[in-house]
Design a protein around this motif. Structure first.
Motif, PDB file in Angstrom:
ATOM      1  N   TYR A  25      39.796  92.473 -12.562  1.00  0.00           N
ATOM      2  CA  TYR A  25      39.493  93.647 -13.443  1.00  0.00           C
ATOM      3  C   TYR A  25      38.172  93.467 -12.032  1.00  0.00           C
ATOM      4  O   TYR A  25      37.700  95.671 -13.082  1.00  0.00           O
ATOM      5  CB  TYR A  25      38.736  92.903 -14.460  1.00  0.00           C
ATOM      6  N   LEU A  26      38.035  94.052 -10.988  1.00  0.00           N
ATOM      7  CA  LEU A  26      37.350  94.240 -10.175  1.00  0.00           C
ATOM      8  C   LEU A  26      37.291  95.496  -9.791  1.00  0.00           C
ATOM      9  O   LEU A  26      38.663  95.412  -9.695  1.00  0.00           O
ATOM     10  CB  LEU A  26      36.517  93.219  -9.383  1.00  0.00           C
ATOM     11  N   GLY A  27      37.057  96.388  -9.897  1.00  0.00           N
ATOM     12  CA  GLY A  27      36.870  97.990  -8.445  1.00  0.00           C
ATOM     13  C   GLY A  27      36.120  98.297  -7.866  1.00  0.00           C
ATOM     14  O   GLY A  27      35.782  97.534  -7.112  1.00  0.00           O
ATOM     15  N   ASP A  38      29.757  87.720  -1.228  1.00  0.00           N
ATOM     16  CA  ASP A  38      30.086  86.589  -0.784  1.00  0.00           C
ATOM     17  C   ASP A  38      30.547  85.490  -1.118  1.00  0.00           C
ATOM     18  O   ASP A  38      31.622  84.619  -0.662  1.00  0.00           O
ATOM     19  CB  ASP A  38      29.136  86.605   0.992  1.00  0.00           C
ATOM     20  N   ARG A  39      30.138  85.506  -2.212  1.00  0.00           N
ATOM     21  CA  ARG A  39      30.480  84.174  -3.615  1.00  0.00           C
ATOM     22  C   ARG A  39      31.847  84.879  -4.009  1.00  0.00           C
ATOM     23  O   ARG A  39      32.577  83.439  -5.034  1.00  0.00           O
ATOM     24  CB  ARG A  39      29.168  83.951  -4.321  1.00  0.00           C
ATOM     25  N   ILE A  40      31.885  85.973  -4.670  1.00  0.00           N
ATOM     26  CA  ILE A  40      33.124  86.527  -5.488  1.00  0.00           C
ATOM     27  C   ILE A  40      34.212  86.570  -5.087  1.00  0.00           C
ATOM     28  O   ILE A  40      35.576  86.142  -5.454  1.00  0.00           O
ATOM     29  CB  ILE A  40      32.677  87.561  -6.323  1.00  0.00           C
ATOM     30  N   LEU A  41      34.123  87.102  -3.642  1.00  0.00           N
ATOM     31  CA  LEU A  41      35.255  88.357  -3.679  1.00  0.00           C
ATOM     32  C   LEU A  41      36.498  87.178  -2.592  1.00  0.00           C
ATOM     33  O   LEU A  41      37.579  87.799  -2.872  1.00  0.00           O
ATOM     34  CB  LEU A  41      35.255  89.365  -2.561  1.00  0.00           C
ATOM     35  N   PRO A  42      36.069  85.481  -2.295  1.00  0.00           N
ATOM     36  CA  PRO A  42      36.924  84.616  -1.851  1.00  0.00           C
ATOM     37  C   PRO A  42      38.241  84.413  -2.710  1.00  0.00           C
ATOM     38  O   PRO A  42      39.387  83.760  -2.623  1.00  0.00           O
ATOM     39  CB  PRO A  42      36.520  83.142  -1.218  1.00  0.00           C
ATOM     40  N   HIS A  43      37.754  84.521  -3.928  1.00  0.00           N
ATOM     41  CA  HIS A  43      38.654  84.219  -5.693  1.00  0.00           C
ATOM     42  C   HIS A  43      39.863  85.152  -5.516  1.00  0.00           C
ATOM     43  O   HIS A  43      40.245  85.440  -6.641  1.00  0.00           O
ATOM     44  CB  HIS A  43      37.996  84.014  -6.508  1.00  0.00           C
ATOM     45  N   CYS A  44      39.821  86.644  -4.499  1.00  0.00           N
ATOM     46  CA  CYS A  44      40.820  87.530  -5.059  1.00  0.00           C
ATOM     47  C   CYS A  44      42.132  87.234  -4.439  1.00  0.00           C
ATOM     48  O   CYS A  44      41.959  86.626  -3.129  1.00  0.00           O
ATOM     49  CB  CYS A  44      39.949  89.081  -4.654  1.00  0.00           C
TER      50      CYS A  44
END
Length: 222
Positions: A25-27, A38-44
């Motif tokens: 749901y990130l935008g 740096d901790r969140i986006l690698p899971h995209c």
């Protein structure tokens, strides 16, 4: 301090875990700290990371996302291809973002795939046209020599209409011959019946014995 006691989760960590669970749901990430990104986006996934970058306005996220795009490039196109791109950039002394390289490579792959599909479609179309032309020739052009014999043999071909005509002629001739024979037999029977009723004499004719007997003089009586 009690040894072995678990430390409570910080509020920042809870926010990061929540963001990871809802990464789809990130935008627009706005002014979110790069350390958190740096901790969140690698899971995209690829599509999710692209959506985040294009949704975030007025901010360059390549410092966080560039290494992620390089990883996606390696997964999609192979390690050797990735090394080749890096070597070419080094030789030409240019630097491109891996997101741009990934998009350009995907575009080239799509165009190559479309061209390959077009070539296959053309070949398939030509093959269908060739098959249809052969089917039309087989249906419209039948060589006379291909006709089989009337009796199913492999010898010279016969015209079925001529054979039927010959059979009819032969039947008619047989019928006429039988009629002639029947008439001749009837005549013979009639002649034999007439002979049995009275001796047959030729009109005005005499046999040899009758001539001899009649040649004697008849004595005259007075």
């Amino acid at each position: 301090m009690v040894i072995g006691k678990r430390q409570p989760t910080s509020l920042v960590d809870l926010c990061v875990y929540t963001a990871i669970d809802n990464v789809r749901y990130l935008g627009d990430v706005g002014e979110t700290d790069l350390d958190l990104l740096d901790r969140i986006l690698p899971h995209c996934t690829v599509d999710q990371l692209e959506h985040v970058e294009k949704s975030t306005e007025g901010r360059d996220l390549s410092s966080v996302t560039d290494k992620l795009w390089k990883k996606f490039y390696e997964i999609k196109f192979g390690v050797e291809n990735t090394k080749l791109v890096m070597e070419r950039m080094r030789q030409k002394k240019v630097v491109f973002k891996w997101m741009q390289l990934y998009e350009a490579k995907m575009k080239d792959a799509a165009e190559a795939q479309n061209k390959a599909c077009d070539r296959i479609a053309q070949l398939y179309k030509k093959e269908n046209a060739r098959k249809q032309s052969r089917q039309v020739q087989l249906c419209t052009k039948v060589p006379p020599s291909s006709k089989r014999s009337f009796f199913g043999g492999s010898g010279p071909s016969y015209n079925v209409s001529n054979v039927k005509s010959n059979i009819m002629k032969k039947a008619k001739l047989d019928f006429l011959n039988n009629e002639v024979k029947n008439l001749a037999a009837m005549k013979r029977n009639a002649v034999q019946t007439n002979h049995g009723a009275s001796p047959s004499k030729k009109p005005g004719g005499f046999s040899g014995k009758s001539v001899a007997s009649t040649s004697r003089p008849i004595p005259r009586r007075f």
